[in-house]
Design a protein around this motif. Structure first.
Motif, PDB file in Angstrom:
ATOM      1  N   PHE A 120     -23.027  38.769 -13.902  1.00  0.00           N
ATOM      2  CA  PHE A 120     -22.276  37.525 -13.866  1.00  0.00           C
ATOM      3  C   PHE A 120     -20.818  37.775 -13.476  1.00  0.00           C
ATOM      4  O   PHE A 120     -20.235  38.807 -13.765  1.00  0.00           O
ATOM      5  N   ASN A 121     -20.259  36.809 -12.756  1.00  0.00           N
ATOM      6  CA  ASN A 121     -18.852  36.823 -12.371  1.00  0.00           C
ATOM      7  C   ASN A 121     -18.501  35.380 -12.022  1.00  0.00           C
ATOM      8  O   ASN A 121     -18.834  34.901 -10.947  1.00  0.00           O
ATOM      9  N   VAL A 122     -17.842  34.707 -12.928  1.00  0.00           N
ATOM     10  CA  VAL A 122     -17.569  33.282 -12.761  1.00  0.00           C
ATOM     11  C   VAL A 122     -16.696  33.039 -11.536  1.00  0.00           C
ATOM     12  O   VAL A 122     -16.857  32.030 -10.846  1.00  0.00           O
ATOM     13  N   LYS A 123     -15.783  33.961 -11.225  1.00  0.00           N
ATOM     14  CA  LYS A 123     -14.930  33.790 -10.042  1.00  0.00           C
ATOM     15  C   LYS A 123     -15.751  33.778  -8.754  1.00  0.00           C
ATOM     16  O   LYS A 123     -15.369  33.147  -7.780  1.00  0.00           O
ATOM     17  N   GLU A 124     -16.869  34.495  -8.743  1.00  0.00           N
ATOM     18  CA  GLU A 124     -17.756  34.505  -7.580  1.00  0.00           C
ATOM     19  C   GLU A 124     -18.830  33.428  -7.664  1.00  0.00           C
ATOM     20  O   GLU A 124     -19.699  33.351  -6.799  1.00  0.00           O
ATOM     21  N   GLY A 125     -18.807  32.634  -8.725  1.00  0.00           N
ATOM     22  CA  GLY A 125     -19.793  31.567  -8.874  1.00  0.00           C
ATOM     23  C   GLY A 125     -21.113  32.050  -9.443  1.00  0.00           C
ATOM     24  O   GLY A 125     -22.132  31.395  -9.283  1.00  0.00           O
ATOM     25  N   LYS A 126     -21.114  33.189 -10.122  1.00  0.00           N
ATOM     26  CA  LYS A 126     -22.336  33.718 -10.733  1.00  0.00           C
ATOM     27  C   LYS A 126     -22.236  33.521 -12.242  1.00  0.00           C
ATOM     28  O   LYS A 126     -21.362  34.071 -12.882  1.00  0.00           O
ATOM     29  N   LEU A 127     -23.139  32.714 -12.774  1.00  0.00           N
ATOM     30  CA  LEU A 127     -23.121  32.328 -14.177  1.00  0.00           C
ATOM     31  C   LEU A 127     -24.272  33.020 -14.900  1.00  0.00           C
ATOM     32  O   LEU A 127     -25.421  32.928 -14.477  1.00  0.00           O
ATOM     33  N   SER A 128     -23.968  33.719 -15.999  1.00  0.00           N
ATOM     34  CA  SER A 128     -25.001  34.408 -16.771  1.00  0.00           C
ATOM     35  C   SER A 128     -25.967  33.405 -17.377  1.00  0.00           C
ATOM     36  O   SER A 128     -25.560  32.371 -17.902  1.00  0.00           O
ATOM     37  N   MET A 129     -27.241  33.736 -17.326  1.00  0.00           N
ATOM     38  CA  MET A 129     -28.251  32.848 -17.898  1.00  0.00           C
ATOM     39  C   MET A 129     -28.129  32.748 -19.412  1.00  0.00           C
ATOM     40  O   MET A 129     -28.702  31.856 -20.024  1.00  0.00           O
ATOM     41  N   ASP A 130     -27.349  33.637 -20.025  1.00  0.00           N
ATOM     42  CA  ASP A 130     -27.118  33.587 -21.463  1.00  0.00           C
ATOM     43  C   ASP A 130     -25.907  32.730 -21.827  1.00  0.00           C
ATOM     44  O   ASP A 130     -25.661  32.490 -23.007  1.00  0.00           O
ATOM     45  N   ALA A 131     -25.153  32.278 -20.833  1.00  0.00           N
ATOM     46  CA  ALA A 131     -23.978  31.451 -21.087  1.00  0.00           C
ATOM     47  C   ALA A 131     -24.415  30.055 -21.546  1.00  0.00           C
ATOM     48  O   ALA A 131     -25.478  29.564 -21.145  1.00  0.00           O
ATOM     49  N   PRO A 132     -23.603  29.405 -22.370  1.00  0.00           N
ATOM     50  CA  PRO A 132     -23.984  28.074 -22.868  1.00  0.00           C
ATOM     51  C   PRO A 132     -24.292  27.061 -21.760  1.00  0.00           C
ATOM     52  O   PRO A 132     -25.258  26.304 -21.856  1.00  0.00           O
ATOM     53  N   LEU A 133     -23.494  27.045 -20.704  1.00  0.00           N
ATOM     54  CA  LEU A 133     -23.742  26.097 -19.613  1.00  0.00           C
ATOM     55  C   LEU A 133     -25.068  26.398 -18.922  1.00  0.00           C
ATOM     56  O   LEU A 133     -25.849  25.485 -18.626  1.00  0.00           O
ATOM     57  N   ALA A 134     -25.348  27.677 -18.680  1.00  0.00           N
ATOM     58  CA  ALA A 134     -26.601  28.040 -18.014  1.00  0.00           C
ATOM     59  C   ALA A 134     -27.806  27.706 -18.892  1.00  0.00           C
ATOM     60  O   ALA A 134     -28.838  27.247 -18.393  1.00  0.00           O
ATOM     61  N   ARG A 135     -27.677  27.929 -20.192  1.00  0.00           N
ATOM     62  CA  ARG A 135     -28.783  27.573 -21.092  1.00  0.00           C
ATOM     63  C   ARG A 135     -29.054  26.073 -21.056  1.00  0.00           C
ATOM     64  O   ARG A 135     -30.199  25.636 -21.162  1.00  0.00           O
ATOM     65  N   GLN A 136     -27.987  25.279 -20.916  1.00  0.00           N
ATOM     66  CA  GLN A 136     -28.157  23.830 -20.789  1.00  0.00           C
ATOM     67  C   GLN A 136     -28.837  23.477 -19.463  1.00  0.00           C
ATOM     68  O   GLN A 136     -29.592  22.510 -19.394  1.00  0.00           O
ATOM     69  N   LEU A 137     -28.558  24.249 -18.417  1.00  0.00           N
ATOM     70  CA  LEU A 137     -29.077  23.936 -17.091  1.00  0.00           C
ATOM     71  C   LEU A 137     -30.540  24.325 -16.904  1.00  0.00           C
ATOM     72  O   LEU A 137     -31.270  23.631 -16.186  1.00  0.00           O
ATOM     73  N   LEU A 138     -30.967  25.425 -17.500  1.00  0.00           N
ATOM     74  CA  LEU A 138     -32.331  25.914 -17.274  1.00  0.00           C
ATOM     75  C   LEU A 138     -33.360  24.851 -17.656  1.00  0.00           C
ATOM     76  O   LEU A 138     -33.312  24.280 -18.739  1.00  0.00           O
ATOM     77  N   GLY A 139     -34.260  24.571 -16.716  1.00  0.00           N
ATOM     78  CA  GLY A 139     -35.308  23.584 -16.943  1.00  0.00           C
ATOM     79  C   GLY A 139     -34.944  22.171 -16.525  1.00  0.00           C
ATOM     80  O   GLY A 139     -35.784  21.284 -16.536  1.00  0.00           O
ATOM     81  N   LYS A 140     -33.691  21.927 -16.140  1.00  0.00           N
ATOM     82  CA  LYS A 140     -33.263  20.580 -15.739  1.00  0.00           C
ATOM     83  C   LYS A 140     -33.685  20.296 -14.300  1.00  0.00           C
ATOM     84  O   LYS A 140     -33.975  21.191 -13.519  1.00  0.00           O
TER      85      LYS A 140
END
Length: 168
Positions: A120-140
């Protein structure tokens, strides 16, 4: 006396092919290039006599410990990682590796790729799947609303785009 903290839980074991390649390149760089150079410096510094006041020797040994520690970590981590090199059948839903575009209430858009915790590297637009936002996104799905709870209040996003990149 320092404050004791419980050990962090292990991150997810998924990684993209590009992330796995980067970790493998780092391991090769450390083991084949950097470690032999530092070993030579330490060997030459050890020939100079008194090691207790020899900066090259002291800092070289410290750097060797850092390299060896990172090499051990990378070797173990690469063995337990699962490389996800295919895209899911249902491309209308957010899964690992998806590029998602979110729009906030002001209409500002931001795009992230859902990746593993090792890349993950937020500056490059890579969000860890363990991050709160990514957990909210998975399955949407498209047009779903994501509500992220922050200390300063709730942040709402609309999911406006989902796409996947073909792996080589």
């Amino acid at each position: 006396m320092g404050r004791w903290r419980p050990p962090r839980g292990r991150g997810s074991t998924y990684i993209t092919p590009q992330g796995a390649q980067r970790l493998q390149e780092e391991l090769t760089q450390l083991w084949k290039v950097e470690r032999p150079q530092v070993t030579d410096v330490v060997h030459e510094a050890a020939k100079n006599g008194d090691r207790s006041e020899n900066g090259d020797y002291i800092y070289g040994k410290r750097r060797l410990r850092e390299i060896d520690s990172r090499v051990r970590f990378l070797t173990k981590r690469l063995d337990e990682l699962t490389v996800v090199d295919r895209i899911p059948d249902d491309r209308e839903k957010v899964f690992f590796g998806a590029y998602v575009t979110l729009a906030d209430d002001n209409g500002d858009e931001i795009t992230y790729q859902i990746v593993g915790p090792d890349e993950f590297n937020v500056k490059e637009g890579k969000l860890s799947m363990d991050a709160p936002l990514a957990r909210q996104l998975l399955g949407k799905r498209l047009d779903d609303e994501i509500v992220l709870r922050l200390p300063e209040g709730e942040q709402r996003y609309d999911l406006v785009d989902i796409h996947y990149q073909e792996y080589e």
